[in-house]
Write an enzyme that holds these catalytic residues in place. Structure first.
Site, short mmCIF file in Angstrom:
data_model
loop_
_atom_site.label_atom_id
_atom_site.label_comp_id
_atom_site.label_asym_id
_atom_site.label_seq_id
_atom_site.Cartn_x
_atom_site.Cartn_y
_atom_site.Cartn_z
NE ARG A 157 -4.13 1.83 2.27
CZ ARG A 157 -4.28 2.89 3.07
NH1 ARG A 157 -3.38 3.14 3.99
NH2 ARG A 157 -5.33 3.67 2.96
CB ILE A 179 -6.11 5.34 -1.21
CG1 ILE A 179 -5.92 3.83 -1.04
CG2 ILE A 179 -5.31 6.08 -0.16
CD1 ILE A 179 -4.45 3.37 -1.25
CB SER A 180 -11.08 2.92 0.73
OG SER A 180 -11.90 3.39 -0.30
NE ARG A 181 -10.80 3.53 8.58
CZ ARG A 181 -11.66 3.28 9.57
NH1 ARG A 181 -12.83 3.89 9.61
NH2 ARG A 181 -11.37 2.38 10.50
N PRO A 182 -7.86 0.75 4.86
CG PRO A 182 -5.62 0.27 5.40
CD PRO A 182 -6.63 1.38 5.43
#
Ligand code: SAH
Length: 216
Positions: free
Chosen positions: A38, A64-67
């Protein structure tokens, strides 16, 4: 192309452990999170924090979305190797790579040209090769349909009819539905015109942009 070090791998293992504690159960999903570097998807000023559970700006006003969100959506898809997946909102391509690590064949659509160009160039340099499309996610990809699974990674005000049509019978769509906050929603296609809906908690996404807002 950036570097993936033992330190980064260690941080990813920790992140996977954290996601497991937060309720992600699928080993395949956790393994995929452990596999995708990431930190290489982020602007260098954020690299040190790449494996914290937070969203980051990726340019063009997008994130970018949270994991945890990526893992949560991926788990709900119940992916099997070789399944054909339509992803709406390529963005940085991070979620795309997680889907590829799960063994899916990924068709991904992005409507912002700058992000589309950047990600289409970047992903192959780190070994990921989905099929990239520059277009409008509301319309999907009728020519390549039907899809086993559909994932929308932006907040959608409505469920686009075109996407329901492009889902296989027995297939699953995961869509964050709502305006300011979104309810993670699972739609299962039971028969040609019959759907089952299950709602999972609230999440926060950037909006799925409508046609009229095309600025590029
Ligand atoms: N999955 C991405 C998250 C990106 S945020 C990641 O892991 O980085 C949502 C993305 O959806 C943005 O890149 C945005 O430009 C894109 N998007 C917004 N409206 C869209 C539409 N109508 N069709 C396709 N993509 C869209």
């Amino acid at each position: 192309m950036g570097l993936d070090t033992y330190r980064h791998k260690g941080l990813r293992r920790q992140l996977a452990g954290f996601l497991k504690e937060k309720g992600i159960e699928s080993d395949e999903v956790l393994k995929a999170i452990e596999a995708v570097p990431r930190h290489l998807f982020l602007n260098s000023s954020f690299i040190e924090r790449a494996y914290e559970d937070i969203a980051f700006p990726i340019g063009s006003g997008q994130t970018i979305s949270r994991p945890h969100t990526v893992a949560f959506q991926t788990e709900l898809l119940e992916l099997k190797k070789g399944e054909k997946v339509l992803e709406i909102g390529t963005g940085s391509g991070y979620q795309t790579c997680v889907l590829l690590e799960m063994g899916a064949k990924v068709y991904t659509i992005e409507r912002q040209k700058a992000l589309f160009d950047l990600t289409k160039t970047f992903l192959p340099t780190i070994g990921y090769n989905p099929k990239f499309f520059y277009g409008d996610g509301y319309k999907g990809l009728p020519v390549f349909s039907p899809f086993d699974k559909i994932i929308i990674t932006a907040g959608a005000p409505i469920i686009p009819d075109a996407l329901l049509d492009q889902l296989k019978v027995g297939g699953i769509m995961i869509i964050p539905l709502g305006d300011k906050v979104q309810v993670m929603t699972l739609i299962k296609k039971i028969a040609a015109k019959q759907f089952e809906k299950v709602e999972y908690g609230e999440f926060k996404f950037v909006p799925l942009l409508e046609n009229k807002e095309w600025g590029d």
